[in-house]
Design a protein around this motif. Structure first.
Motif, PDB file in Angstrom:
ATOM      1  N   THR A 260       6.967   6.172  -0.816  1.00 53.94           N
ATOM      2  CA  THR A 260       5.529   6.317  -0.571  1.00 53.94           C
ATOM      3  C   THR A 260       4.998   5.223   0.362  1.00 53.94           C
ATOM      4  OG1 THR A 260       4.957   5.020  -2.537  1.00 53.94           O
ATOM      5  CG2 THR A 260       5.122   7.427  -2.808  1.00 53.94           C
ATOM      6  N   GLU A 261       5.756   4.152   0.525  1.00 50.93           N
ATOM      7  CA  GLU A 261       5.333   3.055   1.399  1.00 50.93           C
ATOM      8  C   GLU A 261       5.790   3.260   2.850  1.00 50.93           C
ATOM      9  OE1 GLU A 261       3.145   1.092   0.737  1.00 50.93           O
ATOM     10  OE2 GLU A 261       3.211   0.518  -1.362  1.00 50.93           O
ATOM     11  N   LEU A 262       6.388   4.410   3.156  1.00 51.95           N
ATOM     12  CA  LEU A 262       6.847   4.663   4.525  1.00 51.95           C
ATOM     13  C   LEU A 262       5.744   4.457   5.558  1.00 51.95           C
ATOM     14  CD1 LEU A 262       9.059   5.426   6.514  1.00 51.95           C
ATOM     15  CD2 LEU A 262       8.485   7.832   6.106  1.00 51.95           C
ATOM     16  N   PRO A 263       4.522   4.955   5.353  1.00 51.10           N
ATOM     17  CA  PRO A 263       3.482   4.714   6.368  1.00 51.10           C
ATOM     18  C   PRO A 263       3.236   3.219   6.626  1.00 51.10           C
ATOM     19  CG  PRO A 263       2.779   6.433   4.863  1.00 51.10           C
ATOM     20  CD  PRO A 263       4.031   5.833   4.278  1.00 51.10           C
ATOM     21  N   LEU A 264       3.228   2.417   5.569  1.00 58.20           N
ATOM     22  CA  LEU A 264       3.021   0.977   5.720  1.00 58.20           C
ATOM     23  C   LEU A 264       4.185   0.341   6.465  1.00 58.20           C
ATOM     24  CD1 LEU A 264       1.369  -1.602   5.024  1.00 58.20           C
ATOM     25  CD2 LEU A 264       2.727  -1.729   2.912  1.00 58.20           C
ATOM     26  N   ILE A 265       5.411   0.677   6.065  1.00 65.53           N
ATOM     27  CA  ILE A 265       6.592   0.107   6.708  1.00 65.53           C
ATOM     28  C   ILE A 265       6.673   0.536   8.169  1.00 65.53           C
ATOM     29  CG2 ILE A 265       9.121   0.030   6.704  1.00 65.53           C
ATOM     30  CD1 ILE A 265       8.917   0.626   3.634  1.00 65.53           C
ATOM     31  N   ALA A 266       6.459   1.812   8.426  1.00 64.39           N
ATOM     32  CA  ALA A 266       6.521   2.317   9.804  1.00 64.39           C
ATOM     33  C   ALA A 266       5.481   1.629  10.675  1.00 64.39           C
ATOM     34  CB  ALA A 266       6.338   3.829   9.816  1.00 64.39           C
ATOM     35  N   ASP A 267       4.284   1.434  10.149  1.00 65.30           N
ATOM     36  CA  ASP A 267       3.243   0.744  10.905  1.00 65.30           C
ATOM     37  C   ASP A 267       3.638  -0.709  11.150  1.00 65.30           C
ATOM     38  OD1 ASP A 267       0.588   0.521  12.108  1.00 65.30           O
ATOM     39  OD2 ASP A 267       0.083  -0.678  10.343  1.00 65.30           O
ATOM     40  N   PHE A 268       4.137  -1.390  10.120  1.00 65.92           N
ATOM     41  CA  PHE A 268       4.542  -2.792  10.238  1.00 65.92           C
ATOM     42  C   PHE A 268       5.632  -2.961  11.293  1.00 65.92           C
ATOM     43  CE2 PHE A 268       7.124  -6.473   8.856  1.00 65.92           C
ATOM     44  CZ  PHE A 268       6.145  -7.460   8.901  1.00 65.92           C
ATOM     45  N   LEU A 269       6.567  -2.010  11.350  1.00 65.46           N
ATOM     46  CA  LEU A 269       7.689  -2.092  12.292  1.00 65.46           C
ATOM     47  C   LEU A 269       7.390  -1.407  13.623  1.00 65.46           C
ATOM     48  CD1 LEU A 269      10.667  -1.445   9.853  1.00 65.46           C
ATOM     49  CD2 LEU A 269       9.781  -3.639  10.683  1.00 65.46           C
TER      50      LEU A 269
END
Length: 183
Positions: free
Chosen positions: A90-99
């Motif tokens: 569920t944290e994919l959007p956060l991780i993708a944005d961070f990276l």
């Protein structure tokens, strides 16, 4: 390191003495022994590039290579999260944005800065625990004296999360650098 004795070691010396070379040799020996090494390096311009060293660490955790297309990088993130902790998908959007791997297919969350920071801190705590779940690992952070404030705060989170892990946090820096987590 065995279960529960995660620790941090700092190497401090003047420029040109060989801190980075010593860390490189240590990391190579660890890799040769099958120990996972996650590296992040602050460069002289890093203060102008927020989170650059922590992005390096996250990419190493997810085994994202420089040649990976953004789609493949996102796939690697999902594969890793599903393997270690499916709840974190569920944290994919956060991780993708961070990276900087966001895509139109992944809805970008609108978070206020404090909420984003808290979620990133929690995410990095969990990633540290996962990094040493199956075996010991080394987290190598080079040239802390060049770190931006965001990376410094995430390193503090990582240092606090070491207890109960099999991670060695190895950092190097020049004299005069100090951070609150080093106490």
């Amino acid at each position: 390191a065995s279960e529960g004795d995660g620790c941090a070691v700092g190497l401090v010396a003047e420029a040109g003495v060989g801190k980075s070379r010593l860390c490189f040799e240590f990391a190579e020996r660890c890799r040769a022994a099958g120990v996972r090494v996650l590296e992040g390096r602050a460069l002289a311009h890093s203060r102008a590039t927020p989170f650059e060293p922590m992005i390096d660490v996250a990419k190493a955790f997810f085994e994202i290579d420089a040649g990976d297309a953004p789609e493949r990088a996102r796939e690697k993130i999902v594969e890793s999260l599903e393997r270690f902790d499916p709840e974190l998908v569920t944290e994919l959007p956060l991780i993708a944005d961070f990276l900087s791997l966001a895509h139109a297919s992944i809805p970008r969350e609108k978070l206020d800065p404090a909420t984003r920071r808290d979620r990133l801190n929690n995410l990095f705590r969990r990633l540290v625990r996962m990094a040493s779940r199956d075996a010991s690992a080394v987290l190598l952070m080079e040239d802390l004296h060049f770190m931006d404030s965001g990376s410094e705060s995430l390193i503090e989170v990582l240092a606090d999360a070491l207890a109960g892990t099999r991670i060695l946090l190895l950092v190097n820096f020049r004299p005069g650098y100090a951070a609150s987590w080093m106490r």
